[in-house]
Design a protein around this motif. Structure first.
Motif, PDB file in Angstrom:
ATOM      1  N   LEU A  26      29.301  42.758  -2.300  1.00 27.74           N
ATOM      2  CA  LEU A  26      29.246  42.856  -3.766  1.00 27.74           C
ATOM      3  C   LEU A  26      30.621  42.640  -4.380  1.00 27.74           C
ATOM      4  N   ALA A 121      23.225  50.639  -7.067  1.00 21.21           N
ATOM      5  CA  ALA A 121      22.917  49.228  -6.830  1.00 21.21           C
ATOM      6  C   ALA A 121      21.945  49.103  -5.663  1.00 21.21           C
ATOM      7  N   ASN A 123      20.879  46.680  -3.398  1.00 24.30           N
ATOM      8  CA  ASN A 123      21.366  45.347  -3.006  1.00 24.30           C
ATOM      9  C   ASN A 123      20.369  44.649  -2.077  1.00 24.30           C
ATOM     10  N   THR A 152      20.582  44.214  -7.177  1.00 21.17           N
ATOM     11  CA  THR A 152      21.602  43.159  -7.103  1.00 21.17           C
ATOM     12  C   THR A 152      21.389  42.303  -5.865  1.00 21.17           C
ATOM     13  N   SER A 153      21.968  41.144  -5.882  1.00 28.55           N
ATOM     14  CA  SER A 153      22.050  40.346  -4.665  1.00 28.55           C
ATOM     15  C   SER A 153      23.421  39.687  -4.612  1.00 28.55           C
ATOM     16  N   THR A 158      22.911  37.554  -8.154  1.00 27.49           N
ATOM     17  CA  THR A 158      22.098  38.190  -9.185  1.00 27.49           C
ATOM     18  C   THR A 158      22.642  39.561  -9.559  1.00 27.49           C
ATOM     19  N   ASN A 159      22.887  39.751 -10.828  1.00 23.74           N
ATOM     20  CA  ASN A 159      23.287  41.055 -11.377  1.00 23.74           C
ATOM     21  C   ASN A 159      24.621  41.582 -10.866  1.00 23.74           C
ATOM     22  N   VAL A 160      25.372  40.785 -10.159  1.00 13.99           N
ATOM     23  CA  VAL A 160      26.619  41.315  -9.610  1.00 13.99           C
ATOM     24  C   VAL A 160      27.650  41.509 -10.721  1.00 13.99           C
ATOM     25  N   ILE A 163      26.511  44.294 -13.211  1.00 10.91           N
ATOM     26  CA  ILE A 163      26.646  45.730 -12.950  1.00 10.91           C
ATOM     27  C   ILE A 163      28.073  46.187 -13.275  1.00 10.91           C
TER      28      ILE A 163
END
Lengths: 200, 660
Positions: A26, A121, A123, A152-153, A158-160, A163
């Motif tokens: 992450l 998160a 992940n 997250t991924s 995605t969404n990193v 966040i």
């Protein structure tokens, strides 16, 4: 602690979570835009910094990435002490890592900075077919415990950034009385401002 | 430092005995006095010893013997050492060499300390260090007489035994003991005392010539030129801290040079080999070296002579004399020469020394590592080793079977097993996967890595598996190839490094503490800097120590470093000196950029792949020699990788890993 001056905020952030949940991935995605399939385990701790522009302020994250194994647990307080924010990471394909995340939340609630902004998160969100932890379960837990939750991924990004961006937004107005909970929807459009303003 | 009290010599039985002999030696030297009628009027020879010898190089043929004397003139005591004329000379040693090393009437008021060395084998020798920080080459007493020498000095000048090192005798030491925190390194005193020392290293034609110009000229064109760079020490009297750090570095260089000369080497080595280049570099850096007397008058030049942060390596390179140049790795032909006809290593110490200085060619690692790690005994024969491996393979299979026979049903009821296996499964798939040996899907070597680690966690159930172990095993499996041999080599390694993974972190704490003590000893300004930044826990070295620099170097270099460390040749704890050596390389950057703990950790993690291995090993060797017994004393007994004391009790009384 988050320290501000002229709307420039320095914020210490710590990543905690089970072995192999994706803490380093992450942070590497956030800081360097990279992803390595077999990210080596973290020995000791690693330190990164990254700056985000949020509304009219600049937040410089000083990020501590920690080793996940319980054996190194005794070192953790050194890293989360004085942190303004924490991301507790679990692997959505691994129930045990979610249980471990809950333990970290408990520890931070009892030992950490009371005003700490905490994010949960989930992940490896790209591995939907292997999911073991339902998003609803994690979100309910987050709501009950005053953190915000995102799946997250690090692999797909995605969404990193999101966040971190969400944490940054919450930092300046941290107040113990305020209810900081609330789910951030996964399909919310990514805020490109985050990556565009990275400058460290 | 541990203690600041000055120990009087009278409490030392050894010394008391020597005093009695000392008076006898005066009588002896009185008789010698008749033969030395060349002494000036009013001078009295109070001590004289023949066959005191210096070893300019490691070659036995290159030795210069002479007579060491203490001469009393009025209230002053002088030391001289004059080589014998024409005697025992050989083609390689000219009269010029002899002149170069001659010690002509050094007043004892200019002697800082005398360090006595009593090797287990060979001759006793002393190193005389002047208050300028300069030192003479070791003087070997072929006929004994060190005790008498010290006893005679005691009768004439103030001499105390160093509180920190019983073998160091401080002369004219009237200072507050607290100011002597660095005296264990025989550091020169404050700048004001250092001035005008050149006379004491006058090795030229004119004894007692007080002209700086003459002495610096004489010194410059000889081998002792390496000693003559204290011109810099006088540059900035307004900044004692900086001067002190320079002293430390200079002293470091100095002792290194002597240690290099004293340490016996397997390989003949010319003085041009490596050192000449360094000297050249030094001269390039320091244009003022040719005119130290000028530099001392122009303090404004100082900043350019002492670069702080411009180039982190430049300053150190200029100030250090390296440890011994690295050798090419041990090759097959030479390896055979270490074995007898049945395959025994005849001289394990010589072998370890050889590997220390050059490592091993990869093709030999499989064979040699088994010895270094202690899996095979040096005195075993080919046949014995083969038999032993067969036995150990069977033993390995037995242990492996303990977890292989766990059925899925049993595993459901065996949380600890599932947890360990899960942890190991997670780590092996991300251990060195970019190497061809471990890359690709379903690589069998990844499975072997897992099997060995899981078997180890049963063999040493108390310690179990801990992150970092896969890093330690990976090169071993890569080298050994064979699963069972790899396992037992790993077991041997873990006998030493197991405490790194103790739950209470005590093995790591001990080592990090020792690094802090070593930095305090070897680089006091850097130590003070870390102290000021509250970095004394040295956690930024955690990864270095835990997995022996595995993440800091590329694979081949890691293997090279490990085999050097495993020789335990200089010290069991060379890795700690490696830490200090790396920190010293970047000390100016660290301090110049005012790095705090966070920045330091980031900086050090990012050094990965950038550290020059050979240079760091050389530095570490030099630091280890320089620190000497004080260094060893900074490392608490039992510090990994020292073998634990086998008291027949539990080796690892670990608590189970609990989930928080």
């Amino acid at each position: 602690m988050a320290t501000s001056g002229n709307k420039n905020i320095n914020a210490k952030l710590v990543l905690l979570g089970d072995v192999g949940a994706g803490k380093s991935s992450l942070v590497l995605r956030f800081v360097k835009g990279q992803f390595v399939e077999f990210q080596e385990s973290t020995i000791g701790a690693a330190f990164f910094s990254q700056t985000l522009a949020v509304n009219d302020a600049t937040v410089k994250f000083e990020i501590w990435d920690t080793a996940g194994q319980e054996r190194y647990h005794s070192l953790a307080p050194m890293y989360y002490r004085g942190a303004a924010a924490a991301i507790i990471v679990f692997d959505i394909t691994n129930q045990a890592s979610f249980e471990r995340a809950k333990k970290w939340v408990q520890e931070l609630q009892s030992q950490g900075n009371p005003n700490m902004v905490m994010a949960l998160a989930g992940n490896k969100a790209d591995l939907l077919e292997a999911r073991k932890v339902a998003a609803e379960e994690a979100q309910t837990y987050a709501q009950e415990n005053g953190l915000f939750f995102m799946e997250t991924s690090a692999k797909t990004a995605t969404n990193v950034n999101d966040i971190f961006y969400e944490i940054a937004k919450r930092l300046p107005r941290v107040q113990p009385a305020q209810n900081p909970s609330g789910m951030v929807l996964m399909d919310r459009p990514a805020e490109r401002v985050a990556s565009a303003s990275c400058c460290s | 430092m541990h203690e600041t009290d000055i120990h009087d010599l009278s409490d030392d039985a050894d010394y008391a005995a020597s005093q009695q002999q000392g008076s006898a030696s005066i009588m002896r030297s009185d008789s010698g006095r008749q033969s030395s009628s060349s002494e000036p009027d009013g001078a009295e020879v109070v001590y004289s010893k023949d066959n005191v010898t210096i070893h300019p190089s490691q070659l036995a043929s290159e030795r210069i013997s002479g007579r060491l004397k203490l001469i009393k003139q009025g209230s002053a005591l002088f030391m001289t050492w004059i080589p014998y004329k024409g005697q025992g000379s050989n083609a390689r040693l000219s009269e010029k060499d002899k002149n170069l090393y001659t010690i002509r009437a050094v007043p004892l008021t200019e002697v800082r300390s005398v360090r006595r060395h009593t090797p287990a084998f060979g001759w006793q020798y002393i190193i005389v260090v002047l208050s300028s920080g300069l030192a003479f080459p070791p003087l070997y007493f072929y006929n004994g007489g060190v005790k008498e020498f010290l006893a005679t000095i005691k009768q004439h000048v103030f001499i105390v035994r160093s509180a920190e090192d019983a073998n160091v005798f401080l002369i004219n030491d009237f200072q507050n003991p607290l100011q002597r925190t660095l005296s264990s390194l025989e550091l020169p005193r404050a700048v004001s005392v250092v001035s005008d020392q050149s006379v004491s290293i006058d090795v030229g034609e004119s004894p007692l010539d007080e002209s700086q110009e003459s002495s610096s000229r004489n010194v410059r064109d000889g081998r002792l030129s390496t000693l003559q760079y204290n011109g810099r020490t006088r540059l900035k009297p307004q900044d004692p801290a900086r001067d002190l750090s320079i002293h430390v570095l200079e002293k470091f260089s100095l002792v290194t040079k002597f240690a290099r000369e004293t340490t016996s080497q397997i390989f003949g080595e010319t003085h041009n080999n490596g050192f000449g280049a360094i000297e050249k570099r030094r001269y390039n850096h320091q244009s003022s070296i040719d005119h130290p007397e000028k530099a001392s008058n122009s303090a404004e030049k100082a900043p350019e002579l002492v670069p702080v942060a411009a180039d982190p390596l430049e300053f150190d390179e200029a100030a250090l004399i390296w440890g011994k140049p690295r050798q090419p790795p041990l090759g097959p032909e030479e390896w055979v020469s270490f074995l007898d006809s049945e395959g025994r290593v005849t001289d394990s110490k010589a072998l370890r020394k050889r590997i220390f200085y050059g490592g091993v060619e990869h093709i030999l690692r499989k064979e040699v590592w088994a010895f270094l790690l202690g899996y095979h005994a040096y005195d075993s024969t080919y046949a014995e080793r083969e038999y032993f491996s067969v036995l150990k393979k069977s033993e390995y299979e037995t242990i492996k079977n303990q977890w292989q026979s766990i059925s899925p049903e049993q595993a459901k009821r065996f949380t600890k097993f599932r947890e360990r296996k899960g942890l190991i499964d997670k780590d092996v798939v991300r251990t060195d996967r970019s190497l061809p040996f471990y890359d690709g899907d379903d690589n069998p070597n990844v499975n072997i890595l897992r099997d060995i680690l899981l078997t180890y966690s049963f063999y040493n159930f108390d310690l179990g598996y801990c992150q970092g172990m896969s890093d330690l095993l990976s090169p071993i499996l890569f080298v050994m190839g064979n699963e069972a041999d790899s396992f037992w080599c790993f077991v041997s390694l873990m006998e030493r490094l197991g405490p790194n993974f103790n739950r209470d972190q005590n093995g790591m704490h001990t080592q990090l503490f020792a690094i802090s003590k070593l930095v305090e000893l070897l680089d006091s300004p850097l130590h003070n800097y870390f102290k000021q930044q509250e970095c004394l826990n040295y956690f930024f070295c955690f990864r270095w120590v835990l997995i022996q620099f595995k993440r800091e170097f590329e694979y081949e270099k890691t293997m090279r470093l490990w085999e050097v460390l495993w020789t335990h040749y200089m010290s069991e704890h060379l890795h700690l000196y490696i830490c200090v050596a790396i920190l010293k390389r970047y000390r100016n950057k660290i301090m110049g950029e005012q790095m705090d703990f966070d920045t330091l950790l980031k900086f050090i993690n990012e050094l990965s792949g950038q550290i020059e291995l050979d240079a760091v090993i050389r530095d570490a060797e030099a630091l280890c020699i320089c620190a000497g017994e004080n260094g060893a004393a900074s490392i608490p007994p039992g510090t990994p990788p020292s073998l634990p004391i086998d008291n027949g009790l539990l080796l690892y009384s670990q608590q189970d890993d609990e989930v928080l």
